[in-house]
Design a protein around this motif. Structure first.
Motif, PDB file in Angstrom:
ATOM      1  N   UNK A 237     -12.383 -44.907  33.982  1.00 23.59           N
ATOM      2  CA  UNK A 237     -13.558 -44.655  33.135  1.00 23.59           C
ATOM      3  C   UNK A 237     -13.459 -43.287  32.489  1.00 23.59           C
ATOM      4  N   UNK A 238     -13.045 -42.306  33.279  1.00 22.09           N
ATOM      5  CA  UNK A 238     -12.957 -40.943  32.745  1.00 22.09           C
ATOM      6  C   UNK A 238     -11.849 -40.834  31.695  1.00 22.09           C
ATOM      7  N   UNK A 239     -10.736 -41.488  31.952  1.00 21.38           N
ATOM      8  CA  UNK A 239      -9.645 -41.441  30.973  1.00 21.38           C
ATOM      9  C   UNK A 239     -10.044 -42.158  29.693  1.00 21.38           C
ATOM     10  N   UNK A 240     -10.836 -43.235  29.849  1.00 19.91           N
ATOM     11  CA  UNK A 240     -11.340 -43.949  28.671  1.00 19.91           C
ATOM     12  C   UNK A 240     -12.222 -43.013  27.846  1.00 19.91           C
ATOM     13  N   UNK A 241     -13.065 -42.250  28.535  1.00 23.21           N
ATOM     14  CA  UNK A 241     -13.953 -41.307  27.852  1.00 23.21           C
ATOM     15  C   UNK A 241     -13.156 -40.145  27.251  1.00 23.21           C
ATOM     16  N   UNK A 242     -12.189 -39.656  28.011  1.00 26.28           N
ATOM     17  CA  UNK A 242     -11.413 -38.499  27.531  1.00 26.28           C
ATOM     18  C   UNK A 242     -10.651 -38.830  26.257  1.00 26.28           C
ATOM     19  N   UNK A 243     -10.327 -40.112  26.079  1.00 30.79           N
ATOM     20  CA  UNK A 243      -9.630 -40.521  24.869  1.00 30.79           C
ATOM     21  C   UNK A 243     -10.629 -40.809  23.748  1.00 30.79           C
TER      22      UNK A 243
ATOM     23  N   UNK B  26      -9.051 -47.187  25.155  1.00 32.79           N
ATOM     24  CA  UNK B  26      -8.121 -47.511  26.239  1.00 32.79           C
ATOM     25  C   UNK B  26      -6.807 -46.781  26.052  1.00 32.79           C
ATOM     26  N   UNK B  27      -6.503 -46.498  24.801  1.00 31.48           N
ATOM     27  CA  UNK B  27      -5.300 -45.748  24.522  1.00 31.48           C
ATOM     28  C   UNK B  27      -5.648 -44.294  24.309  1.00 31.48           C
ATOM     29  N   UNK B  28      -4.785 -43.367  24.638  1.00 29.49           N
ATOM     30  CA  UNK B  28      -3.435 -43.622  25.136  1.00 29.49           C
ATOM     31  C   UNK B  28      -3.341 -43.627  26.664  1.00 29.49           C
ATOM     32  N   UNK B  29      -4.469 -43.403  27.347  1.00 29.48           N
ATOM     33  CA  UNK B  29      -4.312 -43.146  28.772  1.00 29.48           C
ATOM     34  C   UNK B  29      -4.783 -44.278  29.697  1.00 29.48           C
ATOM     35  N   UNK B  30      -6.017 -44.751  29.457  1.00 27.04           N
ATOM     36  CA  UNK B  30      -6.657 -45.621  30.437  1.00 27.04           C
ATOM     37  C   UNK B  30      -5.830 -46.878  30.728  1.00 27.04           C
TER      38      UNK B  30
ATOM     39  N   UNK C 122     -13.329 -31.990  35.739  1.00 22.27           N
ATOM     40  CA  UNK C 122     -14.309 -31.337  34.870  1.00 22.27           C
ATOM     41  C   UNK C 122     -14.818 -32.318  33.816  1.00 22.27           C
ATOM     42  N   UNK C 123     -13.908 -33.120  33.278  1.00 23.45           N
ATOM     43  CA  UNK C 123     -14.301 -34.124  32.293  1.00 23.45           C
ATOM     44  C   UNK C 123     -15.318 -35.085  32.916  1.00 23.45           C
ATOM     45  N   UNK C 124     -15.020 -35.499  34.136  1.00 23.03           N
ATOM     46  CA  UNK C 124     -15.874 -36.467  34.807  1.00 23.03           C
ATOM     47  C   UNK C 124     -17.238 -35.850  35.123  1.00 23.03           C
ATOM     48  N   UNK C 125     -17.221 -34.652  35.705  1.00 24.85           N
ATOM     49  CA  UNK C 125     -18.483 -34.042  36.135  1.00 24.85           C
ATOM     50  C   UNK C 125     -19.351 -33.664  34.935  1.00 24.85           C
ATOM     51  N   UNK C 126     -18.726 -33.336  33.808  1.00 22.22           N
ATOM     52  CA  UNK C 126     -19.540 -33.005  32.643  1.00 22.22           C
ATOM     53  C   UNK C 126     -20.416 -34.196  32.258  1.00 22.22           C
TER      54      UNK C 126
ATOM     55  N   UNK D 247      -5.472 -36.858  42.582  1.00 28.04           N
ATOM     56  CA  UNK D 247      -4.831 -38.165  42.772  1.00 28.04           C
ATOM     57  C   UNK D 247      -5.735 -39.329  42.378  1.00 28.04           C
ATOM     58  N   UNK D 248      -5.138 -40.325  41.770  1.00 29.40           N
ATOM     59  CA  UNK D 248      -5.783 -41.561  41.320  1.00 29.40           C
ATOM     60  C   UNK D 248      -6.699 -41.373  40.120  1.00 29.40           C
ATOM     61  N   UNK D 249      -7.083 -40.134  39.837  1.00 27.31           N
ATOM     62  CA  UNK D 249      -8.007 -39.906  38.727  1.00 27.31           C
ATOM     63  C   UNK D 249      -7.259 -39.303  37.536  1.00 27.31           C
ATOM     64  N   UNK D 250      -6.464 -38.277  37.786  1.00 25.89           N
ATOM     65  CA  UNK D 250      -5.689 -37.658  36.714  1.00 25.89           C
ATOM     66  C   UNK D 250      -4.713 -38.665  36.110  1.00 25.89           C
TER      67      UNK D 250
END
Lengths: 376, 628
Positions: A31-37, A41-45, A266-270, A337-340
């Motif tokens: 979820x966080x990688x989806x948001x960070x992008x 879904x690309x390029x990370x999730x 930090x991305x997640x907690x924000x 781990x598992x999140x990054x």
């Protein structure tokens, strides 16, 4: 453990509570990688999801490994990984510059990453072989120290301070649990403090800068202290409930560098606030507690030490990363781990968990001579 | 090391204890992490929310357009010209070195400019852009626009630069604008001061009128990424340009007077005697204020500061000169007030013995009365009358008429000079007033120092018979002007004598106005600069006397008063009076004035603008030669 007549035996025997936690962590990560992008879904999730599924399958299948197998492969695997590390070093010299990877076709192998679980295995095996009476002698220390510090030094000169630090901490944890005299650790800590100036002198410029910035981040808020400053802003501005999913300005407007890798917390907690952060920390806590239980319940010295060491691996990953992103430790490049985003940490964690699950299964089945407790 | 054999039982015990310690350490670190997370997101939430918001939202400050300065008729004196400028946004720079190299090539930047840009880049904070160049010629600007896609971080803008159409003619009046200094920013902490292209008044009216002409900056609040990419525009705020300030100056007269002064070094102030409006405020030679608003070059600054005619000095506000004989009309009024009979005859044999010193006059004027003493500027008469009157009262009268007096004018720094009196002398030098002090003061020498504004105020007061005060701003409320506490008959007498100076057999007959029915009244002055030097014509410019002239016209119905000082101009009649004559002519007949100016300018090598342009080219050539 779920015991129901409807579920087939192999499935029912899986450690469901752990699997549930792992899936939660992986989902938070996705979820966080989806948001960070920026909601994509690309390029990370997507890639991370596939990586996770692959290594999840690997871990589940590893759970059928026997302790005796683990024991027998400990030294051979250690030697293979050690040779790979030396290989990276040599190729790195040829390639001019820091090279942590060995490229074998499309697969990028990072031997230092393997070294984390492998150092646990080899040290556990070493102390398993050591007669109990020898634990307070030098024989208990110097071979383990050599097995630990030579690869750590190789990793340090790659340079990869984060991984080297992790390997040393993990190895030291196994040695501590194994029972070598406590004053060795006190002495080592003292020696480390004394050697700090020397270590500082030997560091790369960027590493030295990181340490200085850690000691005084406000000195250079736009330069080397930028990462930590922006990370603290992201975490602090999230407040209790966060800014809402996909609403984090720090990560979405690129103020937070590495918001998908080392600073993913930090991305997640924000976006999810204190609540989200606590849930994540709680999940990791439960995973670590599960591992510690496996160690406590283990019936052989090898499995005790292996389980404790593998749990320590997970613990150090999480705690060093969180201390780093919250400004309590220098930025040394340890992922969550598992999140990054990134396959290496997922791989290490899943290999560790796979072995832990294998040890846990042995405890439950209680089969095999190797699992018998040595009588007092 | 070994006290007893260690058994597996021991080992198991050790394991449990070590696991407890290990677990405890983990729990402690876990608690630390939770505590830290809580601290950051609860206790420090407000602090970090603000920081996050200031990250997200950036204000692009649009410097306000400076208000115009216009003359009494609305003719622009200081305006804004649209120009092209180039800024850099440090955060958006991807390849700083490459980008700077390209910019240097496209914009033709020299090493000086590059050094400054690098310095600014190092000091820049946050989103604050750094100026690369202003006044970019259109060709270069166009060339840059074409290459913009490959130069991230480069921000070409259209801006405004201050422009003074009259150039050097108004230099000392308006001063100039410049980029605020670091100290000026520290004093105000106004972020506008860091905005490239923003200029503040550094001298003259630009400085004193700063609060009126600055205006309020506009801004565009935008949401930007860390790389400076615009995400969305939030509420924009238009800038409000500064107020237009109307000056009492007559721009035409100002320019004419400045041109008429030619290569001389000096000052001229013209005044409307009825209102006190300053019509001309000229200090020459001067710099080109346009050079300053574009950022003056080092070579130009050096040449300006090394010039012996001191073009950087505002001679109107800061030049102090002995008044010379221009003091005589005021002296005469002081004498009259103290009961000296104007018809009283005095025989001038070329000098007067005062104490043990003989004061020598320029000439033996024979028998004179007050009228002819003014007309022919007979020093001996004024020495003698000064000795017969009370120096304290005399000084008070001269001071009352303007010399040594302070005026309330919006000029950054003024010097008011000295009108010495016995009480002043006592206070300042702790000594008694002597006969020779009276003698020196009577002819405007010794301690007497006046500024060029006073040189205009004094004749204006005599001409109007009122206590008129000089003014520079049209908008200021006018106070009623009280009449002078002087007998009108006395005033009439002195005015007639001053008219004779120009129109009868006086010292300035050559400077009679070339107009029918308009007579000028005046008084010449020649101020000794160097005591032992021969009076009058000296080969060394710096040793020659200052030439002064004060006058008003029409003599019978005064409207305008002018005071003028030409440094080292020789006799007042030869240098200052002709300039006043032509300037006064301009006020009544512009064509005749310009007709008189044309042959002179031909002699000097072109108009002021032409000579200024040529000088700037010369400076550029020198600068190029220096940098090569």
């Amino acid at each position: 453990m779920i015991s129901s007549a409807i579920i087939p035996q192999p499935l029912a025997k899986l450690p469901w509570r752990l699997i549930f936690l792992i899936v939660i962590l992986a989902c938070v990560g996705l979820l966080t990688l989806y948001s960070a992008a920026g909601g994509s879904l690309r390029p990370w999730a997507l890639k991370q999801g596939l990586t996770f599924l692959f290594f999840f399958a690997v871990a589940i299948s590893m759970s059928w490994l026997r302790e005796s197998t683990l024991k027998s492969v400990a030294f051979p695997i250690y030697i293979v990984v050690f040779v790979l590390l030396v290989g990276v070093e040599l190729l790195g010299f040829v390639g001019k510059g820091a090279q942590r990877w060995l490229e074998i076709g499309p697969v990028k192998l990072q031997p230092s990453e393997f070294m984390k679980p492998v150092i646990v295995l080899v040290l556990a095996r070493f102390y398993d072989l050591l007669p109990p009476s020898a634990i307070k002698s030098w024989r208990a220390i110097w071979p383990a120290a050599l097995m630990l510090f030579i690869p750590a030094a190789l990793i340090l000169v790659q340079p990869d301070m984060g991984t080297a630090l992790m390997v040393i901490l993990i190895g030291a944890s196994v040695m501590f649990i194994a029972g070598i005299p406590w004053w060795i650790f006190a002495g080592a800590a003292g020696a480390l403090a004394a050697a700090a100036p020397l270590a500082f002198a030997l560091m790369h410029d960027y590493q030295r800068k990181r340490v200085l910035i850690f000691l005084n981040p406000e000195a250079d808020p736009l330069g080397a202290g930028y990462h930590v400053t922006q990370s603290k802003i992201a975490i602090g501005s999230g407040g209790i409930f966060g800014k809402g999913y996909l609403q984090g300005s720090q990560s979405h407007l690129d103020y937070l560098p590495e918001g998908h890798t080392d600073f993913v917390f930090a991305t997640m907690v924000e976006e999810w606030g204190l609540i989200g952060g606590l849930i994540l920390i709680m999940a990791f806590y439960l995973v670590v507690r599960w591992g510690m239980r496996v160690s406590m319940n283990a019936r052989t010295r090898f499995s005790q030490l292996t389980a404790a060491g593998l749990t320590a691996t997970i613990f150090f990953y999480v705690s060093i990363n969180l201390m780093m992103v919250m400004g309590l430790a220098p930025v040394v490049g340890v992922p969550l781990p598992l999140v990054s985003y990134g396959g290496s940490a997922v791989m290490t964690i899943m290999l560790s968990l796979g072995m832990l699950m294998a040890l846990e299964r042995q405890q439950r089945t209680g089969s095999g001579i190797s699992s018998l407790r040595i009588p007092a | 090391m070994k006290h007893q054999p260690i058994t597996p039982v021991h080992q198991s015990l050790t394991f449990s204890r070590r696991m407890m310690v290990f677990g405890g350490a983990q729990a402690a670190i876990g608690a630390l992490l939770v505590g830290r997370l809580g601290w950051l997101s609860i206790a420090e939430n407000e602090h970090y929310s603000l920081l996050s918001e200031s990250n997200r939202v950036q204000l692009i400050v649009v410097p306000p357009r400076r208000g115009w300065l216009v003359d009494r008729n609305g003719v622009p004196i200081a305006i804004n010209r649209s120009d092209f400028r180039v800024d850099l946004v440090p955060q958006q720079l991807e390849q700083p070195e490459q980008t700077l190299k390209s910019l240097a090539k496209i914009l033709d930047l020299d090493t000086d400019a590059m050094d400054r840009i690098l310095r600014d880049l190092k000091q820049s904070r946050g989103f604050q852009p750094v100026q690369v160049a202003e006044n970019v010629p259109y060709e270069q600007y166009a060339a840059l626009m074409v290459r913009l896609p490959e130069l991230p971080g480069v921000r070409p803008m259209r801006g405004f630069s201050r422009y003074y159409p009259h150039g050097p003619a108004v230099a000392h009046l308006v001063g100039y604008v410049g980029t605020p200094s670091a100290e000026e920013y520290e004093k105000t902490k106004n972020p506008l001061f860091l905005t490239p292209g923003f200029k503040i008044g550094k001298q003259g009216l630009e400085k004193t009128l700063e609060p009126y002409v600055r205006g309020t900056p506009g801004g565009q609040r935008i949401e930007v990424t860390a790389r400076g990419k615009l995400v969305k525009e939030l509420d924009p705020q238009p800038d409000r340009s500064g107020q237009t300030v109307k000056l009492t100056i007559d721009a035409g007269l100002q320019e004419f007077a400045a041109r008429r002064m030619g290569d001389n070094s000096g000052a001229l102030v013209a005044m409307d005697v009825a209102s006190g409006d300053l019509l001309a405020y000229v200090s020459m030679p001067a710099f080109d204020p346009n050079s300053f608003s574009q950022g003056i070059g080092r070579t130009e600054w050096k040449m300006l500061s090394e010039n012996d005619h001191i073009p950087l000095l505002n001679k109107v506000a800061q030049g102090l000169y002995p008044s010379g004989s221009t003091i005589k009309p005021a002296m005469a009024l002081a004498f009259l007030k103290q009961g000296i009979d104007p018809n009283r005859k005095f025989h001038c044999s070329g000098g007067v013995q005062i104490g043990n010193r003989y004061f020598r006059d320029d000439a033996a004027h024979g028998t004179v009365d007050m009228h002819s003493a003014i007309e022919h500027s007979c020093n001996a008469y004024f020495w003698a009358m000064g000795l017969k009157t009370d120096p304290q009262l005399t000084t008070e009268m001269v001071n009352y008429l303007g010399y040594g007096q302070e005026f309330d004018l919006p000029i950054p720094s003024q010097r008011f000079g000295t009108m010495p009196s016995p009480s002043w002398l006592e206070e300042k030098y702790h000594r008694q007033w002597q006969g020779y002090d009276t003698a020196n003061t009577s002819i405007g020498q010794g301690y007497v120092l006046v500024n060029p504004i006073q040189l205009a105020v004094m004749p204006a007061r005599i001409a109007s018979g009122t206590l008129v005060q000089p003014r520079l701003l049209m908008g200021t409320p006018r106070k009623p002007i009280p009449p002078l506490a002087v007998d009108p008959e006395h005033l009439d007498y002195v005015r007639k004598a001053m008219a004779a100076v120009v129109n009868e057999h006086g010292t300035a007959v050559a400077s009679k106005l070339p107009l029918d029915g308009v007579l000028m009244a005046g008084k010449t002055g020649t101020a000794q600069v160097f005591k032992l030097g021969a009076r009058g014509h000296q080969s060394n410019w710096a040793l020659r006397d200052h030439a002064l002239f004060i006058g008003f016209a029409p003599a019978d119905k005064p409207r305008y008063a002018i005071g003028c000082i030409i440094e080292h101009g020789g006799f007042g009649a030869s240098a200052a009076a002709p300039i006043v004559k032509d300037t006064m002519t301009y006020l009544f007949d512009k064509q005749k004035a310009y007709a008189a100016l044309a042959p002179l300018e031909e002699q000097w090598g072109g108009t002021l603008a032409e000579r200024n342009a040529r000088e700037l080219n010369r400076i550029k050539a020198v600068a190029r030669a220096n940098s090569a």
